[in-house]
Design an enzyme around this catalytic site. Structure first.
Site, PDB file in Angstrom:
ATOM      1  N   TYR A 134      49.416  54.958  34.993  1.00 15.34           N
ATOM      2  CA  TYR A 134      48.406  54.788  33.939  1.00 15.34           C
ATOM      3  C   TYR A 134      47.848  56.133  33.477  1.00 15.34           C
ATOM      4  CZ  TYR A 134      47.729  49.725  33.977  1.00 15.34           C
ATOM      5  OH  TYR A 134      47.878  48.374  33.825  1.00 15.34           O
ATOM      6  N   LYS A 185      57.408  50.274  46.257  1.00 15.88           N
ATOM      7  CA  LYS A 185      58.832  50.211  45.905  1.00 15.88           C
ATOM      8  C   LYS A 185      59.498  51.419  46.560  1.00 15.88           C
ATOM      9  CE  LYS A 185      62.280  48.349  43.583  1.00 15.88           C
ATOM     10  NZ  LYS A 185      62.852  47.027  43.944  1.00 15.88           N
ATOM     11  N   ASP A 193      59.025  43.629  44.323  1.00 16.54           N
ATOM     12  CA  ASP A 193      59.769  42.469  43.797  1.00 16.54           C
ATOM     13  C   ASP A 193      59.672  41.295  44.769  1.00 16.54           C
ATOM     14  OD1 ASP A 193      61.263  44.047  45.554  1.00 16.54           O
ATOM     15  OD2 ASP A 193      63.164  43.762  44.510  1.00 16.54           O
ATOM     16  N   ASP A 250      48.316  45.716  38.699  1.00 21.03           N
ATOM     17  CA  ASP A 250      48.045  45.083  37.402  1.00 21.03           C
ATOM     18  C   ASP A 250      48.862  43.801  37.286  1.00 21.03           C
ATOM     19  OD1 ASP A 250      47.102  44.809  34.724  1.00 21.03           O
ATOM     20  OD2 ASP A 250      49.027  45.576  34.018  1.00 21.03           O
ATOM     21  N   ASP A 297      47.537  39.651  38.018  1.00 19.07           N
ATOM     22  CA  ASP A 297      47.653  38.611  36.991  1.00 19.07           C
ATOM     23  C   ASP A 297      48.418  37.409  37.534  1.00 19.07           C
ATOM     24  OD1 ASP A 297      46.324  39.964  34.905  1.00 19.07           O
ATOM     25  OD2 ASP A 297      47.781  39.192  33.439  1.00 19.07           O
TER      26      ASP A 297
HETATM   27  C1  IPM Z   1      43.380  44.810  33.571  1.00 19.23           C
HETATM   28  C2  IPM Z   1      43.877  44.967  32.155  1.00 19.23           C
HETATM   29  C3  IPM Z   1      43.910  46.456  31.798  1.00 19.23           C
HETATM   30  C4  IPM Z   1      44.867  47.146  32.734  1.00 19.23           C
HETATM   31  C5  IPM Z   1      44.265  46.763  30.339  1.00 19.23           C
HETATM   32  C6  IPM Z   1      43.392  45.990  29.362  1.00 19.23           C
HETATM   33  C7  IPM Z   1      44.201  48.235  30.041  1.00 19.23           C
HETATM   34  O1  IPM Z   1      45.125  44.389  31.989  1.00 19.23           O
HETATM   35  O2  IPM Z   1      42.212  45.143  33.842  1.00 19.23           O
HETATM   36  O3  IPM Z   1      44.138  44.359  34.430  1.00 19.23           O
HETATM   37  O4  IPM Z   1      46.080  47.163  32.464  1.00 19.23           O
HETATM   38  O5  IPM Z   1      44.429  47.653  33.753  1.00 19.23           O
HETATM   39 MN    MN Z   2      45.926  43.450  33.763  1.00 17.51          MN
END
Ligand code: IPM
Ligand code: MN
Length: 366
Positions: A145, A195, A228, A252, A256
């Protein structure tokens, strides 16, 4: 003596302001019951920042945050600002600079699904009979990032871009300590994800984590997984994990995945903890729901406020040391939902209530 807590309120866009309003009401009830006083001010961020101040993270908002001991964040973004260049958009223009400015290096995301609403998960109920209770610790200010990045035109006319993944030992060690602290308050088990069969940064990650745990946390059971495999295991049997610990990009994606496995995004809170220590001797932090601004339901009074309320509980715990009040709010949310007061996203076609009524049921149980 009454503890006084000072925080910045950044509601943002979409459903942000409406869920923030009721979260503050619930905090007010907790303040009376647990004898703390609140001092807070609201400021624009994200699309609201762009509209009212010309940028996603206005200087005045940064100033307010600097004078506070924590940030209670709503959510940012929406179709109105999607045509702006990517790094001016609400998400990248506000969140990433906030993380960097306040050294918010540790993202803590509880992956919690109450057994009572296990049907909210896409997993079959028999795989998660008792719901889900895990937590993801994600490094948040390093890796790909924030490494060097560029785009250039090659001699043959093609375009080439690169992003660089960089980690150094101290960055890995400080997030390892957060994983250890989290595990000690739970079942003392950490799975570190990398990884290392491909990436140099992952070789360093695994080596550093192994040495750090051996030295500082012999009481914690540590194991390692490739990313993975971790992605696969998380959907196969989420409860095999307790603390899932990883670097920025992998975190990240995995967080999710974890949040969808745990059902409604409307229930997912998160804490981003800073390096800085605030006037309470605790970590400065930013606390936000994981679900986003949900522009499609904004202004209708139907958004689930639980994630915002649970995020404010995390703020009380991590930035102000008010653990009793935090646990009471978490219990009140669970009791309200378990007893059947539910917004549409967790009602499965049954009777549902609006934002205000959901929050009132939580406040009442407090
Ligand atoms: C999160 C979001 C952010 C990230 C984006 C919006 C920059 O997806 O907080 O997980 O990728 O960290
Ligand atoms: Mn995210």
């Amino acid at each position: 003596m009454t503890t006084k807590i000072k925080f910045a309120v950044l509601p943002g866009d979409g459903i942000g302001p409406e869920v923030m309003k009721v979260a503050i009401d619930v905090l007010g009830v907790a303040a009376k019951k647990f004898d703390f006083a609140m001092e807070y001010a609201w400021a624009d961020v994200g699309g609201a920042g762009i509209d009212n101040h010309g940028k996603a993270l206005p200087d005045s908002t940064v100033e307010l945050c600097k004078q506070s001991d924590a940030i209670l964040f709503g959510s940012v973004g929406g179709p109105k600002w999607e045509k702006l260049p990517p790094n001016e958009q609400p998400e990248r223009g506000a969140l990433l600079p906030l993380r960097k400015k306040f050294s918010l290096f540790a993202n803590v995301r509880p992956g919690l699904l109450y057994a009572e609403i296990a049907d909210a998960s896409p997993l079959r109920r028999e795989r998660i009979p008792n719901g889900i209770d895990i937590v993801c610790i994600r490094e948040l200010t390093g890796g790909i990032y924030f490494g060097e990045k560029a785009t250039r035109i090659l001699d043959d006319g093609q375009t080439e871009s690169h992003d660089t993944m960089v980690y150094k030992t101290s960055e890995i060690e400080r997030i390892a300590q957060v994983a250890i602290d989290t595990a000690r308050a739970r079942s003392k088990k950490v799975t570190s994800v990398d990884k290392a069969n491909v990436l140099e940064t992952s070789v360093l990650w695994r080596k550093t984590v192994t040495a750090y745990f051996a030295k500082h946390a012999p009481d914690i059971a540590l194991n390692h997984l490739y990313v993975d495999n971790a992605a696969m295991q998380l959907v196969r049997d989420p409860n095999q994990f307790d603390v899932l610990f990883t670097e920025n990009m992998f975190g990240d994606i995995l967080s999710d995945e974890m949040s969808v496995v745990c059902g409604s995004l409307g229930m997912m809170a998160s804490a981003s903890l800073g390096l800085g220590i605030n006037s309470h001797g605790k970590r400065f932090g930013l606390y936000e729901p994981a679900g986003g601004s949900a522009p499609d339901i904004a202004g209708k009074g139907i958004a689930n406020p639980c994630a915002q309320i649970l995020s404010s509980a995390l703020m009380l715990r991590h930035s102000f040391g008010l653990t009793g009040a935090a646990a009471a709010i978490e219990k009140a949310v669970k009791d309200a939902v378990a007893s059947g007061t539910r917004t549409g996203d967790i009602a499965f076609g049954g009777k549902s209530v609006g934002t205000a009524e959901m929050a009132a049921a939580i406040a009442e149980r407090l």
